[in-house]
Every structure is written in C-alpha cells, then in structure tokens.
Design an enzyme around this catalytic site. Structure first.
Site, PDB file in Angstrom:
ATOM      1  CB  CYS A   2      -0.897   0.101   1.189  1.00  0.00           C
ATOM      2  SG  CYS A   2      -1.801  -1.343   1.389  1.00  0.00           S
ATOM      3  NE  ARG A  27       4.502   1.529  -1.276  1.00  0.00           N
ATOM      4  CZ  ARG A  27       5.215   1.483  -0.025  1.00  0.00           C
ATOM      5  NH1 ARG A  27       6.237   2.293   0.378  1.00  0.00           N
ATOM      6  NH2 ARG A  27       4.627   0.975   1.302  1.00  0.00           N
ATOM      7  CD1 TRP A  74      -0.075  -5.929  -3.418  1.00  0.00           C
ATOM      8  CD2 TRP A  74       0.535  -6.435  -1.404  1.00  0.00           C
ATOM      9  NE1 TRP A  74       0.918  -6.800  -3.511  1.00  0.00           N
ATOM     10  CE2 TRP A  74       0.892  -7.412  -2.353  1.00  0.00           C
ATOM     11  CE3 TRP A  74       0.450  -6.511  -0.049  1.00  0.00           C
ATOM     12  CZ2 TRP A  74       1.611  -8.505  -1.715  1.00  0.00           C
ATOM     13  CZ3 TRP A  74       1.292  -7.681   0.582  1.00  0.00           C
ATOM     14  CH2 TRP A  74       1.591  -8.582  -0.351  1.00  0.00           C
ATOM     15  CG  ASN A 100       0.311   2.345   3.532  1.00  0.00           C
ATOM     16  OD1 ASN A 100      -0.854   2.160   2.926  1.00  0.00           O
ATOM     17  ND2 ASN A 100       1.324   2.741   3.096  1.00  0.00           N
ATOM     18  N   GLY A 101      -0.623  -0.990   6.540  1.00  0.00           N
ATOM     19  CA  GLY A 101      -0.056  -1.747   7.688  1.00  0.00           C
ATOM     20  C   GLY A 101      -1.377  -2.880   7.934  1.00  0.00           C
ATOM     21  CD  GLU A 482      19.993 -10.853  -6.246  1.00  0.00           C
ATOM     22  OE1 GLU A 482      19.295 -11.702  -5.182  1.00  0.00           O
ATOM     23  OE2 GLU A 482      19.272  -9.895  -6.522  1.00  0.00           O
ATOM     24  CE  LYS A 486      16.474  -9.362  -8.670  1.00  0.00           C
ATOM     25  NZ  LYS A 486      17.300  -9.265  -7.494  1.00  0.00           N
ATOM     26  CD  GLU A 489      12.828 -10.288  -7.392  1.00  0.00           C
ATOM     27  OE1 GLU A 489      12.122  -9.572  -6.788  1.00  0.00           O
ATOM     28  OE2 GLU A 489      13.682 -10.347  -7.723  1.00  0.00           O
ATOM     29  CG  HIS A 505      24.913 -34.871  -3.042  1.00  0.00           C
ATOM     30  ND1 HIS A 505      25.485 -35.951  -2.555  1.00  0.00           N
ATOM     31  CD2 HIS A 505      26.074 -34.046  -2.937  1.00  0.00           C
ATOM     32  CE1 HIS A 505      26.923 -35.876  -2.400  1.00  0.00           C
ATOM     33  NE2 HIS A 505      27.195 -34.614  -2.640  1.00  0.00           N
ATOM     34  CE  LYS A 602      12.772  -1.080  -4.657  1.00  0.00           C
ATOM     35  NZ  LYS A 602      13.657  -2.281  -5.049  1.00  0.00           N
TER      36      LYS A 602
HETATM   37  C1  F6R Z   1      14.115  -8.885  -4.712  1.00  0.00           C
HETATM   38  C2  F6R Z   1      13.546  -8.071  -3.975  1.00  0.00           C
HETATM   39  C3  F6R Z   1      13.252  -8.328  -2.508  1.00  0.00           C
HETATM   40  C4  F6R Z   1      14.030  -7.525  -1.298  1.00  0.00           C
HETATM   41  C5  F6R Z   1      13.394  -7.928  -0.154  1.00  0.00           C
HETATM   42  C6  F6R Z   1      13.898  -7.001   1.202  1.00  0.00           C
HETATM   43  O1  F6R Z   1      14.554  -8.290  -5.962  1.00  0.00           O
HETATM   44  O2  F6R Z   1      13.607  -6.460  -4.223  1.00  0.00           O
HETATM   45  O3  F6R Z   1      13.935  -9.686  -2.450  1.00  0.00           O
HETATM   46  O4  F6R Z   1      15.243  -7.644  -1.380  1.00  0.00           O
HETATM   47  O5  F6R Z   1      11.956  -7.729  -0.212  1.00  0.00           O
HETATM   48  O6  F6R Z   1      13.645  -5.634   1.006  1.00  0.00           O
HETATM   49  P1  F6R Z   1      14.323  -4.435   1.611  1.00  0.00           P
HETATM   50  O7  F6R Z   1      15.911  -4.535   1.043  1.00  0.00           O
HETATM   51  O8  F6R Z   1      13.800  -3.235   1.342  1.00  0.00           O
HETATM   52  O9  F6R Z   1      14.424  -4.950   3.078  1.00  0.00           O
END
Ligand code: F6R
Length: 607
Positions: A2, A27, A74, A100-101, A482, A486, A489, A505, A602
């Site tokens: 949100c 977001r 959201w 929010n929350g 990582e 990516k 996602e 294994h 985000k």
């Molecule tokens: C992946 C991504 C998420 C964030 C995670 C933590 O691309 O962006 O996995 O890394 O949600 O977010 P922060 O760093 O804001 O705590």
C-alpha cells in the site's frame, strides 16, 4: 504494498494526490482511491485497478477540495474490490481514513463496534479505524483526542491519514511500524508513505516515529506523542533530485538502475577508502568489544539476504568471527542464541521491511548491538538500530532490486575491512589488495555493461523455457541464488539455484536434454571442481551460459560472458550484473512488466 499520499494547501488536491499515487505505482497495488473535504463534506472516489482509472470516475473533476488523502491498496484483508479500497468512512460519513499496515486485533474491535450498533461495509481491517475514531469523537468532541484514543486501541501496524468533516481545514496523521513522512511546503504541506511520491514538491521532510501523531494545517505542522504532548522534530533535507526518481530515457526503471550501478557503488564507497584506516560515520567499535564477540548474525530478506551471504564469507575470512546469515522471517521464530556477545547486522534497502525490523527488535531486546544497513536515510530500521550505515544507491524504483544489492555487498565489504582493521585480524597486504579491488569495481561494472549484446541474444534464444538452473561454488553460489531470484521475479520462469557440488546429491535427476544451466565461476581455486560439475550437466544435454573471469580451455558453451578479474571475495558485485541483464531481457522478450512484476511489492511492510 500500500501507498499513502496527502495534501493540504490552496491548490486543488485531487490532481496532486493522483500524481503522487502514480509515483508510488512501483510499490505494487490492486486498487486506488482519494478523498477530499470541502464545505464540511467529505467526498470519496475509489476503485479496483490502476491509479489512472481514477481519472475516469464520474465527478472526479468536480472535486474542488484543497485538502485530501489518497491510497493505493495491496490486498491483505479482503479481495481487491471497490468496497475494500481506501479511503474508508465511518458510518456517519464524518471521518475518512487511509491506512497502511495491518490491524491485528481488528476482529475484536469490529465485534465491539458492531455490538454498539456500527455496521461494516468492507472486509478490511482498516474500516474499524474511522468507526473507532467516531466512537471516541462522540465522547471527546475533539478530533485529535478521538484519534489518539483510537490509536491506543489498535494492535499491529499502521500509518494513517484522517480527514474529518468537523475540522475541514486540518488533517491528522499517525504512525506505528509503518512509514510516513511529512513534506513541508510554503503555505502547503504534503504527506506520503514514500519520499518519491512528493519529492517533486519539496525537499524538506519530517520522518514520523512510532506512536507519533501530527496535526497539519496549511501553515503549521504540530507533532505530538501518543499522550498528546507536543514534541519537536527536526526537518531533514533530502537531496535526491526529482529526476533521480524518473526513468532518464531508459525503457524501464530496472534497466536504468542496472546502469546506475557504477555510480551507486562509487557513491557508496565515497571517501571511505581514501586514506589510512576506514572510519565509518556512526560506528566506533573498540578492539575489546569486537574481540568479545562470539558471533555475528546477518539478517535480511530476499535480495538483501543474498548480499548477506556474500558478506558472511568476507567477514569470516577477514575477521575470523563466526557469522550466520538468516532470513528475517525465520530468525524471529527460531529462538536464536543472542546475548551481548552477539553483533547483529540488518540489511534493508527500503529500511521498512516488517520482518527485518521485527528481527532487529528481537536482537536488541536480548542485549545484542545492532547495525542497520539501508538505502533510505531516516527509514524505520535506521531509527530502531543502535548504529546505521547507508548505501548511497539513490532511489530504487523497480521492484526487482539491482543497484541496492551491489551497493549492499560493497558496503558490507567495507564494513568487514573496518572490523578487520580494528581487530588487526588480517594482514595489511590482504586488506590493501581488497581495498584496491573495491575501488576498481565501478569501472569494471561499466565495462561489463558496455556490451550486453551476447546476453541479449541468449535471452532471445531461451525466453520460452519453463525451468532453469543456476550453479556456483563459494561466493559464486550466493550469486547463483540472486540470479535465480531475479529470473523468477521478473520473467516468471521457474528456476533453482544450487551449490554446484550439491547437484549430484539429487537435483541432477532434473537435468534433461535442452535445459538451460547458468554457471558462475570466478574463483580459480574452485574452477576445476566447478567445471567437472558443469561437464556432468553438459553430458546430459544442458545448454550452458557461463559467467566467468577465468581462462578456460573448454569454450564449448552456448554463451560465455567474460567479466573482469577481481578478488574472489567481492566477485559477486561483478558476476551478478550479467545475471540481472539476462533476467531483464528474458522478461522483455516475454513482453512482461519488468518494473512491476505480478504479486510483488517494492516495500514489504507486512509480516
Ligand atoms: C528482490 C527484492 C526483494 C527485497 C526484499 C527485502 O529483487 O527486491 O527480495 O530484497 O523484499 O527488501 P528490503 O531490502 O527493502 O528490506
């Protein structure tokens, strides 16, 4: 997740609110809405779907109010729908609230209010808030007091904005465990959950702390604690240009942010490595304290946690302190062994990730010292931690994190060197070599990004696949994790990452003709073993993309990306870049929304 925007001034509020919401689209959200107040009447316009759809709502152009609140939702409690979108009103249409929350005790509050005759029109937890405020307003006949009393009854997290028909020239906001900032203007004030929403209007910000309440008029901002005692807060000047939050001519924020990495790394290093021993603004650890530690925890989520995995190897190598990396949402519930001999490091780009903040509070409560690593000055995590150090990556808008990750690894490397210098636990020669290697990174990332045509071609070849593997050993394994994240996602391709030696294994059973395997090899000492593992999958028909800085005799790969040589401890900062680019171009080939992948947000401010 949100988003919140608010405005109080002399201009028509609705276009400012919608513009702010558009800037928060990154977001992730499923519905949007605004409310304005005019001549003691509150008007609410909201709907499921995109922010831009608000402009099509009948009557939106007739909203003349110069005070307003706005929200992108959201869904957490209740499906995405008009009824569940914010703002929510109380039964008498006297108060409008965006939130929010998560209100954890909303069912209990809803029952109490229902027993007193209140009716609920949505499935949300939020709707209890305006009704609770109304309930206390009847007792207090004072909007501020009513909001303060209502807030005291809420359990969970909230950032709220409240409009009231009783005081149509005021707005009241409050926060607990969910971010909220006030932007100070001239004869007007702005509110937002995230700075970029209002950065084009002001650079002067106040950051709310937990349990604070703010009363805003056009010309005044008054801060209170929950007991309604007035408090003073300092304004902070945010020097991100508004353009920094725009795309700068790139097709997407993600591509822009991938290309911003050299600068983000440069800015993060700053002058830290310039002369002599490292000094870090906020940190002043003694040798005795660091020697007393029996453990370092690094705790974070997602990509930030992957940065922590790289740092584990560096810290253990340079400082000889056992270092554990944990997922924040797991850490909290596994009763980790923490005492005053534990140092706990928390990494969060946004500084607002609820799981990470909760994990930090836990370590603090058990006597550990805590360090926050964040990209956002004044963010919640930095206010909770004993010490804070910052990446200087600038605003990261794309949901998939890129420049924040590389900046985090750089800063963690600098932190490890700082510890090692205080501890005198590593040879100067090794430390100096590593510092030199860190300083070379920005130019090396630039070199990788100069020509990405072969990655683009490979993406074109494989974008229709449904499963992929990422393999590496040591820090290359951390990068494999990582790279795989990516890809998942933003391209929605299923992928797995494995320590290369682990494949035999079990998972090798999944390798079949034509499957794509991405291999990362940047450590000479591990190369032969890693190549044997790759040979095993080639034999079974796998297509290979090799990311390496080593000379290899066998170049029989479908795609080979040669990256510059660096110290293996920090090679992830380089080897991750081709993997980010690969995920990006696969997503583009599939025609997906790179910056706003489905189901993702985000800033994950719920646990
Ligand atoms: C992946 C991504 C998420 C964030 C995670 C933590 O691309 O962006 O996995 O890394 O949600 O977010 P922060 O760093 O804001 O705590």
């Amino acid at each position: 997740m949100c988003g919140i925007v608010g405005y109080i001034g002399n201009k028509k509020a609705s276009p400012i609110l919608i513009n702010g919401l558009l800037r928060l689209e990154y977001r992730g959200y499923d519905s949007a809405g605004i409310a304005t107040v005019e001549e003691e009447k509150i008007s609410v316009m909201k709907n499921k779907g995109r922010v831009n759809n608000l402009n099509d709502l009948e009557g939106i152009n007739n909203l003349k109010g110069t005070i307003g609140i706005a929200h992108t939702r959201w869904a957490t409690h209740g499906k995405p729908s008009k009824e569940n979108s914010h703002p929510h009103m109380d039964n008498s249409n006297s108060f409008a609230v965006v939130h929010n929350g998560i209100i954890e005790n909303y069912q209990e509050l809803r029952k109490k209010l229902t027993d007193k005759g209140y009716e609920f029109l949505s499935e949300t937890d939020t709707e209890v808030i305006p009704n609770l405020i109304h309930y206390y307003y009847k007792k207090e006949n004072d909007v501020l007091k009513a909001i303060s009393r209502a807030c005291k009854k809420l359990k969970g997290s909230y950032a709220i904005e409240v409009l009231s028909k009783y005081e149509p020239d005021k707005m009241i906001i409050a926060r607990k465990d969910s971010p909220l900032v006030v932007g100070k203007g001239n004869g007007e004030n702005y509110i937002a959950s995230d700075i970029p929403a209002i950065l084009s209007y002001t650079k002067d910000f106040y950051f709310l702390d937990d349990n604070e309440i703010v009363e805003l008029t056009r010309d005044s901002i008054t801060f209170y604690n929950q007991e309604l005692e007035q408090i003073r807060k300092r304004v902070k000047v945010i020097d991100w240009g508004a353009a920094a939050a725009e795309k700068d001519g790139y097709d997407d924020f993600m591509l822009k942010e991938i290309h911003e990495q050299p600068n983000a790394i440069r800015e993060t290093i700053g002058a830290k490595l310039d002369n002599g021993k490292i000094e870090l603004e906020d940190l002043n650890f003694s040798k005795e304290y660091l020697e007393s530690l029996n453990k370092i925890y690094i705790v974070a989520c997602g990509t930030a946690m992957h940065a922590g995995l790289v740092a584990k190897t560096i810290i253990e190598k340079l400082c000889k302190i056992p270092t554990e990396v944990d997922i924040a949402s797991e850490f909290r519930y596994r009763e980790p062994l923490i005492d005053e001999k534990t140092l706990a490091i928390y990494i969060s780009q946004s500084g607002e990730t609820a799981d990470t903040i909760a994990a930090l509070k836990l370590a603090k409560s058990k006597g550990a010292k805590t360090i926050a690593i964040s990209n956002v000055i004044g963010s919640s995590i930095t206010r909770e931690a004993d010490y804070s150090i910052y990446t200087h990556a600038g605003p990261e808008i794309a949901v998939a994190s890129t420049k924040a990750y590389t900046s985090q690894v750089v800063l963690l490397s600098v932190l490890a060197i700082y510890f090692a210098e205080v501890l005198e636990s590593s040879e100067d020669k090794l430390i100096n070599k590593l510092k030199k290697a860190i300083l070379e990174l920005p130019a090396q990332v630039e070199e990788i990004l100069k020509d990405v045509s072969s990655i683009k071609r490979f993406a074109k070849k494989i974008y229709k696949e449904t499963d992929m593997f990422f393999l590496g050993r040591g820090t290359d394994y951390a990068v494999a994790l990582e790279g795989s994240l990516k890809l998942k996602e933003i391209s929605y391709i299923h992928s797995e990452s494995y320590a290369a030696g682990e494949l035999k294994h079990g998972p090798i059973a999944l390798i079949e003709n034509g499957i794509t395997v991405v291999s990362i090899i940047t450590n000479k000492d591990l190369m032969d073993k890693s190549l044997s593992n790759i040979q095993e999958v080639i034999t079974r028909g796998a297509k290979i993309m090799m990311v390496t800085n080593q000379e290899m005799d066998n170049k029989n790969f479908d795609c080979i990306i040669n990256i510059p040589k660096t110290n293996p401890l920090i090679s992830p900062i380089l080897s991750v870049v081709p993997l980010q680019v690969l995920a990006y171009y696969i997503s583009k080939e599939k025609g997906l929304d790179v910056d706003k992948p489905r189901n993702l947000a985000k800033s994950v401010t719920v646990e």
